[in-house]
Design an enzyme around this catalytic site. Sequence first.
Site, short mmCIF file in Angstrom:
data_model
loop_
_atom_site.label_atom_id
_atom_site.label_comp_id
_atom_site.label_asym_id
_atom_site.label_seq_id
_atom_site.Cartn_x
_atom_site.Cartn_y
_atom_site.Cartn_z
N HIS A 1 -9.21 30.68 -11.75
CA HIS A 1 -9.31 29.28 -11.33
C HIS A 1 -10.65 29.00 -10.66
CE1 HIS A 1 -5.35 27.88 -12.33
NE2 HIS A 1 -4.72 28.73 -11.54
N GLY B 1 0.82 -1.20 0.00
CA GLY B 1 0.00 0.00 0.00
C GLY B 1 0.86 1.24 0.00
N THR C 1 0.02 4.44 5.39
CA THR C 1 -1.30 3.85 5.59
C THR C 1 -1.35 2.88 6.78
OG1 THR C 1 -0.72 2.21 3.89
CG2 THR C 1 -2.05 4.09 3.20
N GLU D 1 -6.14 33.78 -9.54
CA GLU D 1 -6.85 32.86 -8.65
C GLU D 1 -8.36 32.92 -8.86
OE1 GLU D 1 -5.26 30.70 -7.10
OE2 GLU D 1 -3.26 31.56 -7.36
N PRO E 1 2.66 4.83 1.17
CA PRO E 1 3.32 5.18 2.44
C PRO E 1 2.33 5.84 3.40
CG PRO E 1 4.64 5.89 0.56
CD PRO E 1 3.32 5.46 0.01
N THR F 1 3.08 -1.05 9.10
CA THR F 1 3.93 -1.48 10.21
C THR F 1 3.12 -1.70 11.49
OG1 THR F 1 5.80 -0.27 9.26
CG2 THR F 1 5.96 -0.89 11.57
#
Length: 646
Positions: free
Chosen positions: A443, A215, A219, A440, A217, A222
């Site tokens: 956008h 998966g 998530t 802006e 990084p 470990t």
Amino acid sequence: MPVETNNKRPIKTPKPRLFGGSLLILLTVLLLLNFIIPTFGPRPPQVAYSDFIAQVEANKVDRAIVGGDRIEYVLKSQPTGDNTLPPQAFVTTPVALDLDLPKILRDHNVQFGAPAPDTNGWIGTLLSWVVPPVIFFGIWGWLMNRGGGAGGAALTVGKSKARIYSEGSTGIKFTDVAGVDEAKAELQEIVDFLKNAGKYTRLGAKIPKGVLLVGPPGTGKTLLAKAIAGEASVPFFSISGSEFIELFVGVGAARVRDLFEQAKKQSPCIVFIDELDALGKSRGGAGGFVGGNDEREQTLNQLLTEMDGFDGNTGVIIVAATNRPEVLDPALRRPGRFDRQVVVDRPDKIGREAILNVHARTVKLSDEVQISVIAARTPGFAGADLANLVNEAALLAARQNRDAVMMADFNEALERVVAGLEKRSRVLNEIEKKTVAYHEVGHAIIGALMPGAGKVEKISIVPRGVGALGYTLQMPEEDRFLMVEDEIRGRIATLLGGRSAEEIIFGKVSTGASDDIQKATDLAERAVTLYGMSDELGPVAFEKPQQQFIEGYGNPRRSVSPKVAEQIDRQVKETIDGAHHIALTILDTNRDLLEETAQTLLQKEVLEGPTLREQLNRAQSPAELDEWLRSGKFPSGMQLKQLAIV
């Protein structure tokens, strides 16, 4: 995302104090000093016997020790500044002693005597020759035994560096895991295998030997592995794939052997290998190097043998994590080694809300904070990103001396994570400020009209992060996993909205749109070469997707003919030109709104909430917008310059 609520450190097995070894080292050092210091200390010079007699007759000798084959003597104090005589202590060369020597010494008042007898005798001589080699070989054997054998394992080089957690001491349970319910369900079976192995073996079933967690990084791969060990209450060995590899060939393989030997002694247990791609890359990878002693390849071969070799590893389950499964060796991923592959992906909205609730347990929140709203505004965030968001909000609240974390703190933390730190010290001149404002707003207006683009939350001309002079914050209303053609064209048009606004208002463009153009070009190229959204080229993939979970790596283009490459470039150009047409048409239709909103933004610097929604709700779509977005075709007579009117 698994969350570590009980911050317990691994319990290390206490090592016995090696008192005997320390004493051996101390005695060895003292003995060596005893031999070395006399050897390298200042040695008295040797003179001829005739010179000694001459010094005695000249009344310069104070005292002497007369032995069987040498004479040691000391001179009287020398006159100040007289450097003609040698130092005071002398040893003569071996000579036959003169019978008249005692008489000569008495006549010149020289004190003399015989040397002290050697009390050691032959025993001392024997010890001086035997003891040093014995000590040397003793130290060598002691070091070799501690190192686990001869060769590359000397001095503990071949010992496994895995950290061992005692039974259930990882501090993580499945109740601390949120947002990855499917992965939890898969791993619950592993826990049941370890607790009730007989239930499965009595039916002839075999316990899985390996589970591969893959998966993106952050998530929680470990911590999921720690949760397995915490639930099963079995010993847990944790090591990184890079810790096997060393400079010397054979060390990695020795560490793999030692790791599995330790695991077999404590079975049933779990061995967790993090970042497996550092160790398990395909042996037929790039570079084409064949032959020689490759340390990584030998280590991988040893791991393959230990996992499914001639001798089985009963009761030892391997759990590994990686975010690059595509580079792993096929022999490593086959059934019998890693029997199961569990995907730990980014959470959806429900998962993000559950993760935020877990992380908010230890944070004092205000009553106005709505976790569901924060989860909706954070699409694409992994568990680590959400943990960082909660922590940033708590830090901001503490900085403001608040008693609880408020919704405003979460909003500011979200902008800090997405856009970077606010930099009010970066002062723009009037021309730059005006250009950024129109950019802006361009956008925002186009983004408000595009299908599937999400809701425009905020417009700002306050610089943030590295090089961002302003930004438009746009959040999708729901998680999206697919995009259709009109949405891709709309997203490209939104990216080109800032440049199009500059064209319409100023008649010229600035460098502020460079990042937008880069993103628009990349998206248009993927649409043509990877998604097959080109009528001319058809559903043919011209790119090779390589990075499955890691972003930021370009996909290499397949080998194509010059004619096909020219067609690809032409299709990409037509896609971007079409989106540019859309952006210019929309802004030309809403020019009055563009002017008004930009002036308001120049006065307030930030637009959000009801004020922003009131402005954007007035935006009008051209009648042909839906057809243009669907087909990407425009009237042949329409030119870009016809719309770019100052």
